[in-house]
Design a protein around this motif. Structure first.
Motif, mmCIF file in Angstrom:
data_model
loop_
_atom_site.group_PDB
_atom_site.id
_atom_site.type_symbol
_atom_site.label_atom_id
_atom_site.label_comp_id
_atom_site.label_asym_id
_atom_site.label_seq_id
_atom_site.Cartn_x
_atom_site.Cartn_y
_atom_site.Cartn_z
ATOM 1 N N UNK A 78 0.819 -1.215 0.000
ATOM 2 C CA UNK A 78 0.000 0.000 0.000
ATOM 3 C C UNK A 78 0.854 1.267 0.000
ATOM 4 N N UNK A 79 2.163 1.134 0.256
ATOM 5 C CA UNK A 79 3.050 2.300 0.156
ATOM 6 C C UNK A 79 2.997 2.884 -1.247
ATOM 7 N N UNK A 80 2.842 2.028 -2.261
ATOM 8 C CA UNK A 80 2.711 2.516 -3.636
ATOM 9 C C UNK A 80 1.429 3.330 -3.809
ATOM 10 N N UNK A 81 0.357 2.890 -3.152
ATOM 11 C CA UNK A 81 -0.901 3.637 -3.232
ATOM 12 C C UNK A 81 -0.732 5.029 -2.639
ATOM 13 N N UNK A 82 0.026 5.125 -1.564
ATOM 14 C CA UNK A 82 0.228 6.433 -0.926
ATOM 15 C C UNK A 82 1.055 7.357 -1.813
ATOM 16 N N UNK A 83 1.980 6.773 -2.595
ATOM 17 C CA UNK A 83 2.744 7.596 -3.536
ATOM 18 C C UNK A 83 1.809 8.176 -4.587
ATOM 19 N N UNK A 84 0.914 7.348 -5.119
ATOM 20 C CA UNK A 84 -0.046 7.825 -6.116
ATOM 21 C C UNK A 84 -0.947 8.902 -5.513
ATOM 22 N N UNK A 122 3.089 9.149 -24.979
ATOM 23 C CA UNK A 122 4.075 9.324 -23.910
ATOM 24 C C UNK A 122 3.619 8.615 -22.638
ATOM 25 N N UNK A 123 2.349 8.787 -22.292
ATOM 26 C CA UNK A 123 1.815 8.153 -21.083
ATOM 27 C C UNK A 123 1.825 6.640 -21.209
ATOM 28 N N UNK A 124 1.471 6.144 -22.389
ATOM 29 C CA UNK A 124 1.414 4.698 -22.593
ATOM 30 C C UNK A 124 2.796 4.066 -22.443
ATOM 31 N N UNK A 125 3.814 4.770 -22.909
ATOM 32 C CA UNK A 125 5.175 4.246 -22.796
ATOM 33 C C UNK A 125 5.562 4.044 -21.338
ATOM 34 N N UNK A 126 5.227 5.026 -20.504
ATOM 35 C CA UNK A 126 5.592 4.946 -19.090
ATOM 36 C C UNK A 126 4.596 4.109 -18.285
ATOM 37 N N UNK A 127 3.443 3.800 -18.870
ATOM 38 C CA UNK A 127 2.479 2.931 -18.197
ATOM 39 C C UNK A 127 2.924 1.476 -18.234
ATOM 40 N N UNK A 128 4.056 1.197 -18.883
ATOM 41 C CA UNK A 128 4.583 -0.171 -18.889
ATOM 42 C C UNK A 128 4.961 -0.634 -17.487
ATOM 43 N N UNK A 129 5.188 0.305 -16.582
ATOM 44 C CA UNK A 129 5.426 -0.055 -15.178
ATOM 45 C C UNK A 129 4.136 -0.599 -14.590
ATOM 46 N N UNK A 130 4.157 -1.867 -14.143
ATOM 47 C CA UNK A 130 2.944 -2.501 -13.621
ATOM 48 C C UNK A 130 2.860 -2.430 -12.098
ATOM 49 N N UNK A 131 3.813 -1.736 -11.468
ATOM 50 C CA UNK A 131 3.734 -1.534 -10.027
ATOM 51 C C UNK A 131 3.947 -2.785 -9.213
ATOM 52 N N UNK A 165 4.929 9.504 -12.400
ATOM 53 C CA UNK A 165 4.909 10.940 -12.673
ATOM 54 C C UNK A 165 4.828 11.179 -14.174
ATOM 55 N N UNK A 166 5.647 10.449 -14.940
ATOM 56 C CA UNK A 166 5.627 10.610 -16.394
ATOM 57 C C UNK A 166 4.329 10.090 -17.008
ATOM 58 N N UNK A 167 3.824 8.987 -16.469
ATOM 59 C CA UNK A 167 2.602 8.376 -16.989
ATOM 60 C C UNK A 167 1.390 9.264 -16.741
#
Length: 235
Positions: A117-123, A152-161, A182-184
């Motif tokens: 959930x730390x990732x959720x808090x970053x978002x 641009x957003x789609x490229x950085x959305x490759x991060x699946x968390x 941030x980039x996504x």
């Protein structure tokens, strides 16, 4: 294949954990790593023992739910997610160490399951959840995104968390995840509510640094914050 598994077992977040050793036989090289763990759990259930808890969902390398440190490497020896790792990457008679993500930011919930959930808090800190756009068709109807921004957003959305970057980092840092998000999201409507305050704050800090390093002439125009394309036009 016959394998020796050394698996991290921990009853709950407050309990002490330890490595437990298991033997599994009849493992096919075509099995995925998670299917191998399914086989282990079936045997444990038949013996009346508690199965090993581990995260999974799509099992297609998309959702980012699977999260294991295998022989000291996040997701194992191949450059893929745990669910896409196949047993052909191991040899008959191997000993495999299986642990949860190694990061204090991801506390263990049970066995191999961690709380991310730390990732959720970053978002949430980015303000990216403050602009609901509905389902996919509604999102396209309510906030048309320019093609260059979408690409641009789609490229950085490759991060699946999945959190592998945090588990692999000696410092447990989430900079790869944070920069990807941030980039996504920064070029999409979801980031607009926080764009103007953040831009103004950055501009003020940058102005102070520039002024301290090289004072500007008295008649020089002040630096203005960069407006977001999604911010409402000033009245």
């Amino acid at each position: 294949m016959k394998l020796t598994l050394r698996v991290w077992r921990q009853k709950n977040a407050d309990a002490e954990g330890a490595m437990s050793t298991y033997q599994v036989d009849g493992i096919s090289t075509d099995m995925s790593f998670l299917e191998m763990l399914d086989t282990l759990n079936e045997e444990l259930i038949l013996k009346g023992e508690d199965p090993v808890a581990f995260d999974h969902d799509c099992r297609e390398g998309i959702c980012g739910a699977c999260s294991l440190v295998i022989n000291g490497d996040a997701h194992g020896p191949e450059r893929t997610t745990t669910c896409q790792l196949h047993m052909r990457s191991f040899a008959d008679g191997d000993t495999i160490d299986i642990e949860p993500w190694r990061a204090s930011a991801f506390p263990v919930v049970k066995d191999l399951v961690v709380d991310r959930s730390a990732f959720d808090r970053i978002i949430q800190a980015g303000g990216y959840i403050t602009a609901p756009t509905g389902a996919a068709p509604e999102a396209h109807a309510t906030a048309a995104v320019p093609k260059p921004d979408a690409d641009f957003a789609f490229e950085h959305a490759e991060c699946i968390g999945c959190g592998a970057c945090v588990a692999a980092c000696p410092n447990g840092a989430a900079m790869l995840f944070t920069s990807a998000k941030v980039n996504h999201l920064g070029v999409l409507p979801q980031g607009a509510p926080s764009a103007r305050p953040a831009s103004s704050t950055w501009s003020r800090r940058w102005t102070r640094r520039v002024s301290a390093a090289a004072p500007s002439p008295a008649n020089a125009p002040p630096l203005a914050p960069r407006a977001s394309r999604w911010s409402p036009s000033p009245a």
